[in-house]
Scaffold this motif. Structure first.
Motif, PDB file in Angstrom:
ATOM      1  N   VAL A 243       0.852  -1.191   0.000  1.00  0.00           N
ATOM      2  CA  VAL A 243       0.000   0.000   0.000  1.00  0.00           C
ATOM      3  C   VAL A 243       0.884   1.235   0.000  1.00  0.00           C
ATOM      4  O   VAL A 243       1.775   1.370   0.849  1.00  0.00           O
ATOM      5  CB  VAL A 243      -0.928   0.028   1.234  1.00  0.00           C
ATOM      6  N   ARG A 244       0.650   2.110  -0.955  1.00  0.00           N
ATOM      7  CA  ARG A 244       1.383   3.365  -0.999  1.00  0.00           C
ATOM      8  C   ARG A 244       0.976   4.230   0.188  1.00  0.00           C
ATOM      9  O   ARG A 244      -0.204   4.365   0.485  1.00  0.00           O
ATOM     10  CB  ARG A 244       1.094   4.100  -2.300  1.00  0.00           C
ATOM     11  N   LEU A 245       1.964   4.816   0.860  1.00  0.00           N
ATOM     12  CA  LEU A 245       1.698   5.743   1.952  1.00  0.00           C
ATOM     13  C   LEU A 245       1.915   7.159   1.445  1.00  0.00           C
ATOM     14  O   LEU A 245       2.997   7.496   0.947  1.00  0.00           O
ATOM     15  CB  LEU A 245       2.630   5.451   3.135  1.00  0.00           C
ATOM     16  N   ARG A 246       0.891   7.977   1.550  1.00  0.00           N
ATOM     17  CA  ARG A 246       0.967   9.355   1.077  1.00  0.00           C
ATOM     18  C   ARG A 246       1.470  10.269   2.187  1.00  0.00           C
ATOM     19  O   ARG A 246       1.338   9.970   3.363  1.00  0.00           O
ATOM     20  CB  ARG A 246      -0.407   9.830   0.602  1.00  0.00           C
ATOM     21  N   GLY A 247       2.055  11.388   1.786  1.00  0.00           N
ATOM     22  CA  GLY A 247       2.494  12.381   2.752  1.00  0.00           C
ATOM     23  C   GLY A 247       3.994  12.547   2.820  1.00  0.00           C
ATOM     24  O   GLY A 247       4.493  13.469   3.446  1.00  0.00           O
ATOM     25  N   GLY A 248       4.734  11.674   2.156  1.00  0.00           N
ATOM     26  CA  GLY A 248       6.190  11.822   2.135  1.00  0.00           C
ATOM     27  C   GLY A 248       6.614  12.765   1.024  1.00  0.00           C
ATOM     28  O   GLY A 248       5.942  12.877  -0.004  1.00  0.00           O
TER      29      GLY A 248
ATOM     30  N   LEU B 272      15.273   1.524   3.233  1.00  0.00           N
ATOM     31  CA  LEU B 272      15.288   1.168   4.652  1.00  0.00           C
ATOM     32  C   LEU B 272      13.965   0.509   4.987  1.00  0.00           C
ATOM     33  O   LEU B 272      12.908   0.993   4.592  1.00  0.00           O
ATOM     34  CB  LEU B 272      15.524   2.402   5.523  1.00  0.00           C
ATOM     35  N   LEU B 273      14.028  -0.603   5.714  1.00  0.00           N
ATOM     36  CA  LEU B 273      12.845  -1.366   6.091  1.00  0.00           C
ATOM     37  C   LEU B 273      12.663  -1.285   7.598  1.00  0.00           C
ATOM     38  O   LEU B 273      13.602  -1.533   8.357  1.00  0.00           O
ATOM     39  CB  LEU B 273      13.014  -2.825   5.652  1.00  0.00           C
ATOM     40  N   MET B 274      11.452  -0.935   8.034  1.00  0.00           N
ATOM     41  CA  MET B 274      11.206  -0.737   9.462  1.00  0.00           C
ATOM     42  C   MET B 274       9.801  -1.179   9.823  1.00  0.00           C
ATOM     43  O   MET B 274       8.963  -1.434   8.946  1.00  0.00           O
ATOM     44  CB  MET B 274      11.412   0.735   9.826  1.00  0.00           C
ATOM     45  N   SER B 275       9.536  -1.232  11.116  1.00  0.00           N
ATOM     46  CA  SER B 275       8.211  -1.616  11.589  1.00  0.00           C
ATOM     47  C   SER B 275       7.198  -0.516  11.281  1.00  0.00           C
ATOM     48  O   SER B 275       7.548   0.655  11.101  1.00  0.00           O
ATOM     49  CB  SER B 275       8.248  -1.899  13.090  1.00  0.00           C
ATOM     50  N   LEU B 276       5.932  -0.907  11.224  1.00  0.00           N
ATOM     51  CA  LEU B 276       4.839   0.042  11.013  1.00  0.00           C
ATOM     52  C   LEU B 276       4.364   0.559  12.357  1.00  0.00           C
ATOM     53  O   LEU B 276       4.046  -0.217  13.260  1.00  0.00           O
ATOM     54  CB  LEU B 276       3.675  -0.639  10.282  1.00  0.00           C
ATOM     55  N   LEU B 277       4.313   1.870  12.506  1.00  0.00           N
ATOM     56  CA  LEU B 277       3.818   2.484  13.737  1.00  0.00           C
ATOM     57  C   LEU B 277       2.319   2.718  13.633  1.00  0.00           C
ATOM     58  O   LEU B 277       1.806   3.013  12.552  1.00  0.00           O
ATOM     59  CB  LEU B 277       4.535   3.812  13.989  1.00  0.00           C
ATOM     60  N   PRO B 278       1.603   2.619  14.742  1.00  0.00           N
ATOM     61  CA  PRO B 278       0.161   2.889  14.708  1.00  0.00           C
ATOM     62  C   PRO B 278      -0.114   4.379  14.596  1.00  0.00           C
ATOM     63  O   PRO B 278       0.745   5.217  14.863  1.00  0.00           O
ATOM     64  CB  PRO B 278      -0.310   2.344  16.061  1.00  0.00           C
ATOM     65  N   GLY B 279      -1.343   4.720  14.219  1.00  0.00           N
ATOM     66  CA  GLY B 279      -1.763   6.115  14.198  1.00  0.00           C
ATOM     67  C   GLY B 279      -1.780   6.725  12.814  1.00  0.00           C
ATOM     68  O   GLY B 279      -1.381   6.106  11.828  1.00  0.00           O
ATOM     69  N   THR B 280      -2.257   7.962  12.762  1.00  0.00           N
ATOM     70  CA  THR B 280      -2.362   8.709  11.515  1.00  0.00           C
ATOM     71  C   THR B 280      -1.895  10.143  11.741  1.00  0.00           C
ATOM     72  O   THR B 280      -1.771  10.608  12.877  1.00  0.00           O
ATOM     73  CB  THR B 280      -3.811   8.745  10.998  1.00  0.00           C
TER      74      THR B 280
ATOM     75  N   ARG C   7       6.090   2.839   1.301  1.00  0.00           N
ATOM     76  CA  ARG C   7       5.142   1.754   1.062  1.00  0.00           C
ATOM     77  C   ARG C   7       4.930   0.953   2.346  1.00  0.00           C
ATOM     78  O   ARG C   7       5.876   0.708   3.093  1.00  0.00           O
ATOM     79  CB  ARG C   7       5.650   0.793  -0.023  1.00  0.00           C
ATOM     80  N   ARG C   8       3.681   0.602   2.589  1.00  0.00           N
ATOM     81  CA  ARG C   8       3.380  -0.366   3.649  1.00  0.00           C
ATOM     82  C   ARG C   8       3.353  -1.748   3.037  1.00  0.00           C
ATOM     83  O   ARG C   8       2.641  -1.990   2.052  1.00  0.00           O
ATOM     84  CB  ARG C   8       2.021  -0.067   4.283  1.00  0.00           C
ATOM     85  N   LEU C   9       4.114  -2.652   3.604  1.00  0.00           N
ATOM     86  CA  LEU C   9       4.166  -4.020   3.118  1.00  0.00           C
ATOM     87  C   LEU C   9       3.398  -4.917   4.083  1.00  0.00           C
ATOM     88  O   LEU C   9       3.765  -5.028   5.260  1.00  0.00           O
ATOM     89  CB  LEU C   9       5.620  -4.504   3.021  1.00  0.00           C
ATOM     90  N   ASP C  10       2.345  -5.534   3.604  1.00  0.00           N
ATOM     91  CA  ASP C  10       1.573  -6.468   4.423  1.00  0.00           C
ATOM     92  C   ASP C  10       2.163  -7.860   4.246  1.00  0.00           C
ATOM     93  O   ASP C  10       2.228  -8.383   3.123  1.00  0.00           O
ATOM     94  CB  ASP C  10       0.102  -6.452   4.011  1.00  0.00           C
TER      95      ASP C  10
ATOM     96  N   GLU D  81       0.401 -15.805  10.795  1.00  0.00           N
ATOM     97  CA  GLU D  81       0.460 -14.470  11.405  1.00  0.00           C
ATOM     98  C   GLU D  81       0.568 -13.407  10.320  1.00  0.00           C
ATOM     99  O   GLU D  81       1.261 -13.588   9.312  1.00  0.00           O
ATOM    100  CB  GLU D  81       1.658 -14.373  12.346  1.00  0.00           C
ATOM    101  N   ARG D  82      -0.110 -12.291  10.542  1.00  0.00           N
ATOM    102  CA  ARG D  82      -0.022 -11.174   9.621  1.00  0.00           C
ATOM    103  C   ARG D  82       0.547  -9.959  10.344  1.00  0.00           C
ATOM    104  O   ARG D  82       0.196  -9.695  11.491  1.00  0.00           O
ATOM    105  CB  ARG D  82      -1.396 -10.829   9.054  1.00  0.00           C
ATOM    106  N   TYR D  83       1.407  -9.230   9.681  1.00  0.00           N
ATOM    107  CA  TYR D  83       1.961  -8.003  10.233  1.00  0.00           C
ATOM    108  C   TYR D  83       2.389  -7.113   9.072  1.00  0.00           C
ATOM    109  O   TYR D  83       2.388  -7.537   7.906  1.00  0.00           O
ATOM    110  CB  TYR D  83       3.137  -8.288  11.170  1.00  0.00           C
ATOM    111  N   SER D  84       2.723  -5.866   9.385  1.00  0.00           N
ATOM    112  CA  SER D  84       3.080  -4.910   8.335  1.00  0.00           C
ATOM    113  C   SER D  84       4.410  -4.246   8.637  1.00  0.00           C
ATOM    114  O   SER D  84       4.761  -4.019   9.807  1.00  0.00           O
ATOM    115  CB  SER D  84       1.994  -3.837   8.186  1.00  0.00           C
ATOM    116  N   LEU D  85       5.135  -3.936   7.587  1.00  0.00           N
ATOM    117  CA  LEU D  85       6.383  -3.188   7.664  1.00  0.00           C
ATOM    118  C   LEU D  85       6.266  -1.967   6.763  1.00  0.00           C
ATOM    119  O   LEU D  85       5.339  -1.851   5.957  1.00  0.00           O
ATOM    120  CB  LEU D  85       7.560  -4.062   7.204  1.00  0.00           C
ATOM    121  N   VAL D  86       7.211  -1.060   6.898  1.00  0.00           N
ATOM    122  CA  VAL D  86       7.260   0.127   6.042  1.00  0.00           C
ATOM    123  C   VAL D  86       8.576   0.124   5.283  1.00  0.00           C
ATOM    124  O   VAL D  86       9.651  -0.060   5.876  1.00  0.00           O
ATOM    125  CB  VAL D  86       7.125   1.428   6.861  1.00  0.00           C
ATOM    126  N   LEU D  87       8.486   0.308   3.979  1.00  0.00           N
ATOM    127  CA  LEU D  87       9.657   0.382   3.118  1.00  0.00           C
ATOM    128  C   LEU D  87       9.852   1.820   2.656  1.00  0.00           C
ATOM    129  O   LEU D  87       8.967   2.401   2.028  1.00  0.00           O
ATOM    130  CB  LEU D  87       9.486  -0.529   1.896  1.00  0.00           C
TER     131      LEU D  87
END
Length: 327
Positions: free
Chosen positions: A37-42, A114-122, A48-51, A57-63
């Motif tokens: 999923v493309r993340l807007r605002g950068g 850089l690959l990192m964890s997805l933080l909650p919130g908006t 990108r959010r990678l599911d 188990e399901r989780y998401s990362l941010v690329l």
């Protein structure tokens, strides 16, 4: 960040993509990317959010990937610094992402990434009303105080701060309703930087880099992102940067209130008004002539009211307010 379109593999690529292979090599055995999923605002990066799914188990990362030529050229320093900072913050109370992997030179990826964890919130860039903006500003101030309070060993400290403009580099708007204000502002930063106590700075702290959850009295900061500019310098500079952004987003009163909330939360700013004014003006002038750098992602997130004319008018009014308060 907010979500955009979803694809099966998106930025992570097709089956032959170097980036996708690099990402999946960093995952646990059996885990696979199921959607992107493309993340807007950068503005500087493609986000990108990678599911990911694996072993039930399901989780998401941010690329985060640098694709613009300027940032590709500087990616080694920027992404290496962000990776180092995320490691440093892992054992603190600052709500930052967890580092998973980094390829700052695109040795393995299609672009420096850089690959990192997805933080909650908006992100909260609109502000339902003045009370809502005030509550958000208080939370921003408290988070800044917590960041500046971090104790960082000398060997782990980031680079010294860099000024993002100077008296000879300022670009003034083409049409000025108050040319005297702009000339006076440029004169303020002709002096040498004031003496100061250096602290750990985010250096690009503003509402576009802070995530929130909840509403009303339950509103809370859940994440602080974009640590590529992290520096060692005066707390006034972080306060100045966030204040300018608030003035552009919500008007002069919002920009002028952050410093008050920062001090109320236990933060310390320059004792001399002229010294604090220097840092505030130095930051504000870096947004001239029309703050297009920040306005582009803000408009993408729905703030279509932030035209170049509106931003220039607000920036000029903010400079005038700074002189009235500290000059």
């Amino acid at each position: 960040m907010t979500e955009g379109e979803s694809t099966a593999v998106g930025e992570a690529g097709t089956e032959g993509s170097r980036t996708r292979l690099w990402v999946e090599r960093s995952l646990r055995p059996g885990d696979r990317i199921r959607a992107v999923v493309r993340l807007r605002g950068g503005w500087t990066s493609r986000m990108r959010r990678l599911d990911v799914e694996g072993n039930g188990e399901r989780y998401s990362l941010v690329l985060r990937s640098f694709v613009k030529p300027f940032y590709v050229r500087h990616a080694r320093g920027l992404l290496t610094r962000e990776a180092d900072i995320l490691r440093l913050l892992a054992d603190t109370g600052v709500p930052a992402a967890r580092l998973h992997a980094v390829d700052a030179t695109a040795e393995h990826c299609d672009h420096p990434s850089l690959l990192m964890s997805l933080l909650p919130g908006t992100l909260r860039l609109t502000g339902e009303d003045r009370e809502d903006i005030e509550r958000t500003t208080q939370l921003l101030a408290r988070q800044l105080v917590a960041i500046h309070a971090l104790s960082v060993p000398e060997g782990a400290r980031p680079r010294a701060y860099e000024a993002w403009t100077g008296p000879e580099r300022v670009r003034l708007p083409g049409s000025l309703s108050r040319p005297d204000v702009w000339r006076r502002a440029v004169d303020v930063i002709r002096r040498p930087p004031p003496a100061h106590r250096s602290r750990f700075l985010h250096r690009d702290f503003h509402p576009g880099n802070v995530l929130f959850s909840g509403t009303g009295a339950g509103l809370a900061v859940t994440g602080v992102v974009d640590w590529v500019e992290t520096s060692w310098g005066p707390a006034d500079l972080d306060v100045a940067h966030c204040s300018t952004a608030l003035a552009l987003l919500h008007g002069v009163p919002a920009g002028m209130s952050l410093a008050k909330h920062y001090v109320a939360a236990g933060g310390t700013l320059a004792e001399e008004p002229a010294d604090h004014l220097y840092w505030r003006i130095l930051d504000a002038l870096a947004f001239a002539p029309d703050a297009e750098k920040v306005a582009e992602p803000w408009r993408e997130l729905g703030r279509h009211d932030l035209t170049p004319a509106v931003l220039t008018e607000r920036l000029e009014a903010y400079l005038q307010a700074l002189f009235e308060s500290y000059g």
